[in-house]
Design a protein around this motif. Structure first.
Motif, short mmCIF file in Angstrom:
data_model
loop_
_atom_site.label_atom_id
_atom_site.label_comp_id
_atom_site.label_asym_id
_atom_site.label_seq_id
_atom_site.Cartn_x
_atom_site.Cartn_y
_atom_site.Cartn_z
N ASP A 210 0.65 -1.17 -0.32
CA ASP A 210 -0.12 -0.14 -0.10
C ASP A 210 0.82 0.95 -0.26
OD1 ASP A 210 -2.21 -1.64 0.37
OD2 ASP A 210 -2.64 -1.60 2.23
N ASP A 211 2.14 1.54 0.14
CA ASP A 211 3.07 2.44 0.15
C ASP A 211 4.28 2.17 -0.21
OD1 ASP A 211 3.87 5.25 1.27
OD2 ASP A 211 4.32 4.58 3.25
N LEU A 212 5.10 2.64 -0.73
CA LEU A 212 6.05 2.66 -1.82
C LEU A 212 6.54 3.81 -1.84
CD1 LEU A 212 5.42 0.45 -5.41
CD2 LEU A 212 6.79 -0.17 -2.77
N CYS A 213 6.10 4.71 -0.67
CA CYS A 213 6.63 6.36 -0.29
C CYS A 213 7.76 6.36 0.94
CB CYS A 213 5.98 7.44 -0.64
SG CYS A 213 5.67 7.21 -2.69
N GLY A 214 6.82 5.24 2.24
CA GLY A 214 7.79 5.32 3.28
C GLY A 214 8.74 4.80 3.54
N SER A 217 9.81 1.47 1.99
CA SER A 217 9.96 1.62 0.61
C SER A 217 10.93 0.50 -0.41
CB SER A 217 9.57 2.91 -0.07
OG SER A 217 10.80 3.79 0.38
N ALA A 227 3.55 4.85 -6.28
CA ALA A 227 3.15 5.00 -4.41
C ALA A 227 2.30 3.70 -4.34
CB ALA A 227 1.55 6.30 -4.41
N SER A 228 1.75 3.04 -4.94
CA SER A 228 1.59 1.66 -4.69
C SER A 228 1.62 0.64 -5.70
CB SER A 228 0.15 1.94 -3.98
OG SER A 228 -0.84 2.74 -2.61
N PRO A 251 -1.78 7.00 -4.11
CA PRO A 251 -1.33 5.99 -2.89
C PRO A 251 -3.01 5.47 -2.00
CG PRO A 251 -0.50 8.33 -1.62
CD PRO A 251 -1.56 8.74 -3.34
N GLN A 252 -2.86 3.64 -2.58
CA GLN A 252 -4.38 3.26 -2.68
C GLN A 252 -4.43 1.77 -1.81
OE1 GLN A 252 -5.31 1.91 -6.61
NE2 GLN A 252 -6.99 0.44 -5.85
N THR A 253 -5.05 1.39 -0.93
CA THR A 253 -5.06 0.75 0.25
C THR A 253 -6.31 -0.77 -0.90
OG1 THR A 253 -5.19 1.34 2.15
CG2 THR A 253 -6.34 -0.10 2.06
#
Length: 521
Positions: A210-214, A217, A227-228, A251-253
């Protein structure tokens, strides 16, 4: 004269140097970056082309260059910052047009190369499945593109890519993509080691990121900066062959429904690759079968028909094989001196090369039949020809005989495992037995068996190959001789069909062949 600094309050717009309104270079393909750099360097932008020219024509100079329409770039920032005027290059319209024409040629050639590379990658993706076309490369690439587009639409993602494992399962190569520049296909394969997203998908079927920017990542090792993402395993018969990446710009869950849709898309990709390869295997086997059938028909046409070769003497032959081709042949003819010559031969190899060896022996037999010879001379010359024309094993078993139609006297020579008997109403007698000699070309000086015989009225000379007397699927020597003797006694019972009736019900595992020479009473 010194340069006067103009105060900020006299400028139309105060501020720092102009900022370029162009899109970031990181997300642009090389062609777009070239035209951006062209505009920045020349101060001209291409408005339109006079026509689309083939790359081959425009590059070799056979036709005059097409015209382009250029327009000067007017940047509002230049009007507000007079110091920026020094950044504008002095390029004339003529020079800019020539550069634009050359750039269009390179851009067109680059696009053609990308199209060819896309088709090539689709071909390599189809060969990566463990199952081993009639389809062309562009058709395969188009179908993969449709599958990826549907996968993006079903999952709400913006880009998708197929990465296939190599034979050593150490690298992943991009084979098809949608929503990404085609230039991505030019990138080299990336290592599987350290690619956490791909490794976990090979174990867990699907991975939702869900998060590729954290902060975590970088541990996922995403091939593209989004983002996801979702990573799905592509498999064939439970064997992993690659991964399918689906990216989202925002960003997407992802939900379980998205994961299920991604898995269906991966299954569709694997099914498309397997279908393509199976279709090509079927097409190849169809072509091969047609070729083999043509070769079998050619072999059949080379065999002589049953006939009355000389007054009172009838000849017949028989060959059946479990394969489309045959490795045996029979022949008979009248020699210039009036003698009846007959032959039965079989190559030792039962594969397709055996059919070619048999054809070689048949050609050598025809060449050596045109001058005076004895039965042993013929077999010796054939053995020499087979030995000298190949360094491999051209092993052939052969029986060859001469018969004087005036008195029924003759001679026969054998090499290998062909056997012959003479049967009549009073019984039968062997003419030659198997394993009494060496096959042709098995050694430099072959050991041959030679026998003199006399064929009386009402008797038949019958020769067969090793398949008829095979220990598992053939007849015993006594059953074979009994079938021949009973057929000779009955007036309307041909000999070779009687042998085939005796073999009925037995599996045709090996090739069977026979030859008959019957003297009417």
């Amino acid at each position: 004269m010194t340069k006067t600094t103009i105060p900020n309050y006299l400028r139309l717009h105060a501020g720092s140097k102009r900022s370029r309104p162009f899109t970031s270079r990181a997300v642009m393909d090389p062609v777009a970056r070239f035209w951006q750099a062209y505009t920045e360097a020349t101060g001209w932008r291409v408005a339109s082309y006079g026509g689309k020219r083939p790359a081959a024509t425009s590059l070799d100079g056979q036709q005059p260059p097409q015209s382009v329409r250029l327009r000067p770039v007017i940047d509002n920032a230049l009007m507000g910052d007079l110091d920026a005027l020094s950044d504008v290059p002095m390029v004339s319209r003529e020079a800019a047009e020539q550069l634009a024409i050359a750039g269009s040629d390179l851009a067109q050639l680059f696009q053609q190369s990308l199209d060819a590379f896309e088709h090539q990658e689709a071909e390599l993706a189809a060969t990566a499945t463990p199952v081993a076309a009639s389809d062309t490369a562009d058709q395969v690439a188009a179908r993969l593109q449709r599958v990826l587009d549907r996968a993006r639409s079903a999952t709400g993602c913006d880009a998708a890519a197929i990465y296939m494992l190599d034979e050593q399962t150490t690298t992943l190569k991009l084979r098809a993509c949608a929503g990404l520049p085609q230039a991505r296909l030019l990138r080299p394969a990336r290592p599987l080691r350290g690619s956490r997203g791909d490794l976990e998908s090979l174990v867990r079927d699907v991975v939702l990121i869900d998060d590729l920017c954290g902060t975590l990542s970088t541990t996922w090792s995403s091939p593209e900066p989004y983002a996801s993402a979702m990573v799905v395993r592509i498999e064939e018969d439970e064997l992993p062959i690659g991964t399918l990446w689906l990216w989202s710009t925002a960003p997407q869950t992802f939900s379980h429904r998205d994961a299920a849709a991604a898995q269906v898309a991966a299954a569709a990709v694997a099914a498309e690759l397997a279908r393509t390869k199976l279709s090509r295997d079927r097409h190849r086997w169809t072509t091969t079968s047609s070729t083999l059938q043509s070769a079998a028909q050619w072999q059949l046409r080379q065999l002589p028909p049953a006939m009355e070769l000389s007054p009172g003497y009838f000849v017949d032959g028989w060959t059946e094989s479990p394969r489309p081709w045959a490795c045996s042949w029979h022949s008979w003819e009248i020699l210039p001196d009036g003698m009846i010559a007959f032959a039965l031969a079989e190559a030792d190899c039962s594969e397709l090369c055996g059919a070619m060896i048999a054809a070689t022996a048949r050609a050598a037999f025809a060449a050596h039949s045109n001058y005076r010879h004895s039965v042993t001379d013929m077999l010796s010359r054939l053995s020499d020809s087979l030995w000298q024309t190949n360094s491999g094993d051209q092993i052939v078993s052969m029986l060859y005989g001469h018969l004087n139609p005036e008195n029924g006297e003759g001679s026969v020579a054998s090499a290998g495992r062909c056997q012959a008997i003479i049967a009549g109403s009073r019984g039968f007698r062997p003419v030659c037995c198997g394993m009494q000699s060496d096959p042709l070309a098995s050694r430099i000086d072959c050991r041959l068996a030679h026998t003199e015989f006399r064929l009386h009225a009402g008797e038949a000379l019958v020769a067969v190959n090793r398949g008829v007397l095979d220990a598992t699927s053939g007849l015993t020597q006594a059953a074979w001789a009994d079938a021949v003797r009973q057929a000779v006694v009955k007036p309307d019972c041909p000999v070779l069909p009687a042998i085939r009736r005796a073999l009925a019900g037995r599996p045709l595992d090996v090739e069977r062949a026979g030859l008959m020479l019957f003297r009417r009473s």
